[in-house]
Motif scaffolding. Structure first.
Motif, PDB file in Angstrom:
ATOM      1  N   LEU A  11       0.828  -1.198   0.000  1.00 47.95           N
ATOM      2  CA  LEU A  11       0.000   0.000   0.000  1.00 47.95           C
ATOM      3  C   LEU A  11       0.872   1.262   0.000  1.00 47.95           C
ATOM      4  CD1 LEU A  11      -2.840  -0.959   2.509  1.00 47.95           C
ATOM      5  CD2 LEU A  11      -3.054  -0.591   0.050  1.00 47.95           C
ATOM      6  N   THR A  12       1.950   1.215   0.752  1.00 47.85           N
ATOM      7  CA  THR A  12       2.869   2.352   0.791  1.00 47.85           C
ATOM      8  C   THR A  12       3.453   2.614  -0.594  1.00 47.85           C
ATOM      9  OG1 THR A  12       3.423   1.875   3.095  1.00 47.85           O
ATOM     10  CG2 THR A  12       4.962   3.262   1.861  1.00 47.85           C
ATOM     11  N   GLN A  13       3.844   1.562  -1.287  1.00 45.32           N
ATOM     12  CA  GLN A  13       4.401   1.707  -2.637  1.00 45.32           C
ATOM     13  C   GLN A  13       3.349   2.269  -3.597  1.00 45.32           C
ATOM     14  OE1 GLN A  13       7.504   1.524  -3.527  1.00 45.32           O
ATOM     15  NE2 GLN A  13       6.987   2.059  -5.634  1.00 45.32           N
ATOM     16  N   GLU A  14       2.114   1.778  -3.509  1.00 48.68           N
ATOM     17  CA  GLU A  14       1.038   2.282  -4.367  1.00 48.68           C
ATOM     18  C   GLU A  14       0.806   3.769  -4.118  1.00 48.68           C
ATOM     19  OE1 GLU A  14      -2.522  -0.033  -3.871  1.00 48.68           O
ATOM     20  OE2 GLU A  14      -1.490  -1.917  -4.336  1.00 48.68           O
ATOM     21  N   GLN A  15       0.829   4.155  -2.854  1.00 49.47           N
ATOM     22  CA  GLN A  15       0.623   5.562  -2.516  1.00 49.47           C
ATOM     23  C   GLN A  15       1.770   6.426  -3.027  1.00 49.47           C
ATOM     24  OE1 GLN A  15      -0.027   5.520   1.718  1.00 49.47           O
ATOM     25  NE2 GLN A  15      -2.236   5.157   1.491  1.00 49.47           N
ATOM     26  N   ARG A  16       2.985   5.919  -2.937  1.00 51.15           N
ATOM     27  CA  ARG A  16       4.135   6.681  -3.463  1.00 51.15           C
ATOM     28  C   ARG A  16       4.026   6.880  -4.970  1.00 51.15           C
ATOM     29  NH1 ARG A  16       8.756   3.729   0.172  1.00 51.15           N
ATOM     30  NH2 ARG A  16       8.415   4.991   2.040  1.00 51.15           N
ATOM     31  N   GLU A  17       3.591   5.841  -5.669  1.00 52.42           N
ATOM     32  CA  GLU A  17       3.420   5.945  -7.120  1.00 52.42           C
ATOM     33  C   GLU A  17       2.309   6.938  -7.455  1.00 52.42           C
ATOM     34  OE1 GLU A  17       2.786   1.938  -8.444  1.00 52.42           O
ATOM     35  OE2 GLU A  17       4.849   1.330  -7.998  1.00 52.42           O
ATOM     36  N   LEU A  18       1.221   6.885  -6.685  1.00 50.63           N
ATOM     37  CA  LEU A  18       0.126   7.823  -6.907  1.00 50.63           C
ATOM     38  C   LEU A  18       0.577   9.254  -6.639  1.00 50.63           C
ATOM     39  CD1 LEU A  18      -2.835   8.384  -7.554  1.00 50.63           C
ATOM     40  CD2 LEU A  18      -3.367   7.918  -5.154  1.00 50.63           C
ATOM     41  N   ILE A  19       1.330   9.451  -5.590  1.00 51.00           N
ATOM     42  CA  ILE A  19       1.859  10.780  -5.263  1.00 51.00           C
ATOM     43  C   ILE A  19       2.762  11.272  -6.389  1.00 51.00           C
ATOM     44  CG2 ILE A  19       3.445  12.023  -3.725  1.00 51.00           C
ATOM     45  CD1 ILE A  19       2.219  10.330  -1.411  1.00 51.00           C
TER      46      ILE A  19
END
Length: 72
Positions: A11-19
């Motif tokens: 989830l952290t990686q997905e959020q970083r990509e979204l950011i």
């Protein structure tokens, strides 16, 4: 517990990509806003020139198209 950690990391990686995507989009939008502001400035300058030129035409002064002058 290990599955929860892996899920949180995912989830952290997905959020970083979204950011990262949102930052790119934000940068593009800022460029667009700047371009639009520049265009507005140019149009306002043109309007001032046109207004100034309109003010120089005397009231009651009739403009005759050049083609009409050639008839006589």
């Amino acid at each position: 517990m290990n599955e929860k950690v892996e899920r949180l990391l995912a989830l952290t990686q997905e959020q970083r990509e979204l950011i990262a995507q949102l930052e790119i989009e934000n940068r593009d939008l800022k460029k667009l806003v700047q371009n639009l502001n520049d265009r507005i400035d140019k149009l306002e300058q043109q309007r001032l020139v046109i207004d100034r030129e309109m003010a120089e035409i005397p009231i009651g002064f009739d403009l005759i198209p050049e083609d009409d002058l050639k008839k006589y």
